[in-house]
Design a protein around this motif. Structure first.
Motif, PDB file in Angstrom:
ATOM      1  N   GLU A  57       0.830  -1.203   0.000  1.00 30.87           N
ATOM      2  CA  GLU A  57       0.000   0.000   0.000  1.00 30.87           C
ATOM      3  C   GLU A  57       0.865   1.254   0.000  1.00 30.87           C
ATOM      4  O   GLU A  57       0.539   2.244  -0.680  1.00 30.87           O
ATOM      5  CB  GLU A  57      -0.934  -0.023   1.210  1.00 30.87           C
ATOM      6  N   SER A  58       1.954   1.217   0.745  1.00 27.55           N
ATOM      7  CA  SER A  58       2.880   2.365   0.761  1.00 27.55           C
ATOM      8  C   SER A  58       3.522   2.558  -0.606  1.00 27.55           C
ATOM      9  O   SER A  58       3.649   3.700  -1.090  1.00 27.55           O
ATOM     10  CB  SER A  58       3.947   2.133   1.823  1.00 27.55           C
ATOM     11  N   ARG A 106       2.301   1.616  -3.511  1.00 29.22           N
ATOM     12  CA  ARG A 106       1.269   2.086  -4.451  1.00 29.22           C
ATOM     13  C   ARG A 106       1.033   3.581  -4.301  1.00 29.22           C
ATOM     14  O   ARG A 106       0.978   4.319  -5.298  1.00 29.22           O
ATOM     15  CB  ARG A 106      -0.031   1.312  -4.215  1.00 29.22           C
ATOM     16  N   GLU A 107       0.907   4.036  -3.053  1.00 28.33           N
ATOM     17  CA  GLU A 107       0.679   5.467  -2.818  1.00 28.33           C
ATOM     18  C   GLU A 107       1.853   6.293  -3.326  1.00 28.33           C
ATOM     19  O   GLU A 107       1.660   7.325  -3.980  1.00 28.33           O
ATOM     20  CB  GLU A 107       0.459   5.723  -1.330  1.00 28.33           C
TER      21      GLU A 107
END
Length: 216
Positions: free
Chosen positions: A193-194, A196-197
């Protein structure tokens, strides 16, 4: 008026493709910077270019006056692809990792546009053009990881786009994209998730920086 050449090669639609999603973020930011600009989009998954043949290879090495009809025909199919790169002010390439390397459709496109004496060689025709590569991958192949030695996407594309074609290459790397789908990778979901962001933020920042640079 500026032109962006946008190449997608993921076999998956945007809803299931990290490279397409991040490339879309870049493109949206680019279009905000260049509302009157042009985007040429090639989706190699739905509209692949032909693989090289003996005729297309030999045509690039032979005097045009000596071309056979077959050689002339296949070279004529390569030239529009080459001209798109030469007209572009920037390139955006989605390059997901499949089996440790790029999709075969992207390799076929590269084989068609790399022409020694024109786009490659001592004076490449698109030298200096910025190219942003969204190099997504299901795991991590970053320096220091167990699979570092299997990173054949960035290394290869840096060689052909940068060293051969003289383009100004920059990578955005969303990684661990399989973490939400593979139970054994569940602990890596926060890192995914990190990543991707960060990839989407980098895509926006890169597009805006290129816009400012070209406007200067």
């Amino acid at each position: 008026m500026t032109t962006l050449l946008h190449i997608d090669s993921s076999v998956f639609p945007a809803s299931a493709s990290a490279s397409r999603a991040v490339a879309r973020t870049f493109r949206q930011a680019w279009e905000e910077q260049h509302p009157e600009g042009t985007v040429i989009h090639r989706d190699l998954a739905t509209d692949p270019v032909p693989h090289l043949t003996a005729d297309s290879h030999l045509a690039a090495l032979t005097d045009p006056a000596e071309h056979t009809p077959e050689q002339a025909a296949v070279l004529a199919r390569r030239l529009p692809l080459i001209e798109e790169i030469e007209r572009a002010d920037a390139l955006l390439i989605g390059a997901p990792m499949y089996n440790f390397t790029i999709p075969s459709t992207l390799k076929a496109w590269l084989d068609n546009v790399i022409l020694v004496g024109r786009t490659a060689g001592d004076a490449p025709s698109a030298k200096g053009t910025p190219v942003t590569v969204v190099a997504s991958r299901g795991g991590s192949y970053a320096p220091g990881t167990p699979r570092e030695g299997y990173e054949y996407v960035q290394n290869y594309l840096r060689a052909v786009l940068g060293d051969m074609m003289g383009l100004d290459v920059d990578f955005i790397v969303p990684e661990l994209t399989m973490a939400p789908r593979v139970p054994a990778m569940a602990d890596l979901v926060p890192l995914f998730e990190s990543s991707r962001e960060r990839a989407h933020l980098d895509a926006t920042a890169r597009a805006r920086a290129l816009g400012h640079r070209q406007a200067a």
